[in-house]
Design a protein around this motif. Structure first.
Motif, short mmCIF file in Angstrom:
data_model
loop_
_atom_site.label_atom_id
_atom_site.label_comp_id
_atom_site.label_asym_id
_atom_site.label_seq_id
_atom_site.Cartn_x
_atom_site.Cartn_y
_atom_site.Cartn_z
N MET A 112 -15.33 -29.40 -24.38
CA MET A 112 -14.99 -30.82 -24.30
C MET A 112 -13.53 -31.05 -24.66
SD MET A 112 -18.47 -32.27 -26.12
CE MET A 112 -17.81 -33.92 -26.34
N THR A 113 -13.02 -30.28 -25.62
CA THR A 113 -11.61 -30.39 -26.00
C THR A 113 -10.70 -30.03 -24.83
OG1 THR A 113 -12.15 -29.82 -28.29
CG2 THR A 113 -9.85 -29.61 -27.63
N GLN A 114 -11.08 -28.98 -24.10
CA GLN A 114 -10.29 -28.57 -22.94
C GLN A 114 -10.29 -29.63 -21.85
OE1 GLN A 114 -8.43 -26.13 -24.24
NE2 GLN A 114 -8.77 -24.69 -22.57
N ILE A 115 -11.44 -30.25 -21.65
CA ILE A 115 -11.52 -31.35 -20.67
C ILE A 115 -10.64 -32.51 -21.11
CG2 ILE A 115 -13.04 -33.08 -19.63
CD1 ILE A 115 -15.29 -31.03 -19.75
N TRP A 116 -10.69 -32.85 -22.39
CA TRP A 116 -9.87 -33.93 -22.94
C TRP A 116 -8.39 -33.62 -22.77
CZ3 TRP A 116 -8.95 -38.59 -23.74
CH2 TRP A 116 -8.22 -39.10 -24.81
N LEU A 117 -8.01 -32.36 -23.04
CA LEU A 117 -6.61 -31.98 -22.86
C LEU A 117 -6.20 -32.10 -21.40
CD1 LEU A 117 -4.06 -30.60 -24.32
CD2 LEU A 117 -4.86 -28.54 -23.14
#
Length: 240
Positions: A112-117
């Motif tokens: 999810m962090t990668q998607i947010w980034l």
């Protein structure tokens, strides 16, 4: 049982500082990267690729590993108070389930962090008036970096399970990220676990750093399996 355990770990995340960290920390390398890009427009001529090099310079090298350390430390925080860890070991749950439920939750938040980034990267590019959208190749780099991030997560998870102090594993994650930066610029980059995320993300590079994708995937998966087995063994040994 594994799915139920993952659900319970998700409940533990509610109301914690995991989510403010998830939302806010990736914004910092975005701002730093955009500032660096705008300050060097005379040198950075490749638009989306140039912006990518500046953002990943900060994100992959200095923010990602400590952020994963934060996730892991919070997931072990409850077990480190009032003998909760000993109580957990008395439950009729396999040691592998205890480890994997927590680890898979970290992997989910990491993804999810990668998607947010990725969303922040696109938004920042449009804010500074870059034309079109990022090349599709960059989304592949993002996914590849996520796999490398899962390797980092196994190490940080073991550290957080073994070290009950909240801050120490996070500091070790920062040291690991710096060591990954050093190793990523050598021919041994694929063999140092903390380098895999940097290499996968093509950190601070516009040319692909991975000449053999199959080798990258194989080494990453192998590290995940090895460190997971080590983590399960440590939990099993501690419970005795």
């Amino acid at each position: 049982m594994l799915l139920k355990s993952i659900y319970c770990e998700g409940l533990k995340c509610k109301g914690t500082l995991i989510w403010p960290a998830f939302l806010i920390i990736p914004v910092i390398p975005i701002l730093l990267g955009c500032g660096n890009y705008l300050a060097n427009l005379s040198l950075l001529k490749s638009e989306w690729y140039s912006l990518w090099t500046q953002i990943t310079l900060f994100y992959s090298n200095f923010f990602f590993a400590p952020l994963i350390g934060v996730y892991c430390a919070f997931l072990w925080r409850y077990e480190n108070f009032n003998n909760c860890r000993q109580y957990m070991y008395t439950r009729p749950i396999k040691y592998s389930t205890i480890f994997l439920s927590k680890y898979l939750m970290v992997c989910l938040i990491t993804f999810m962090t990668q998607i947010w980034l990725c969303l922040l990267f696109i938004l920042s590019g449009k804010v500074i008036s870059l034309e079109g959208f990022p090349p599709a190749q960059m989304f592949f780099w993002m996914l590849r970096g996520t796999l490398g991030g899962f390797v980092t997560a196994t190490i940080q998870f073991i550290l957080s399970s073994a070290i009950k102090n909240f801050a120490v594993p996070i500091a070790m994650g920062m040291i690991g990220g710096i060591s990954g930066l050093i190793s990523a610029n050598t021919k041994f980059a694929l063999f140092w676990p903390y380098s895999l995320m940097l290499v996968g993300m093509n950190s601070n590079k516009s040319d692909d750093m991975v000449s053999n994708p199959a080798a990258f995937i194989t080494i990453s998966v192998l590290y995940i399996v090895i460190f997971s087995l080590i983590g399960i063994y440590i939990i099993k040994k501690e419970s005795r």
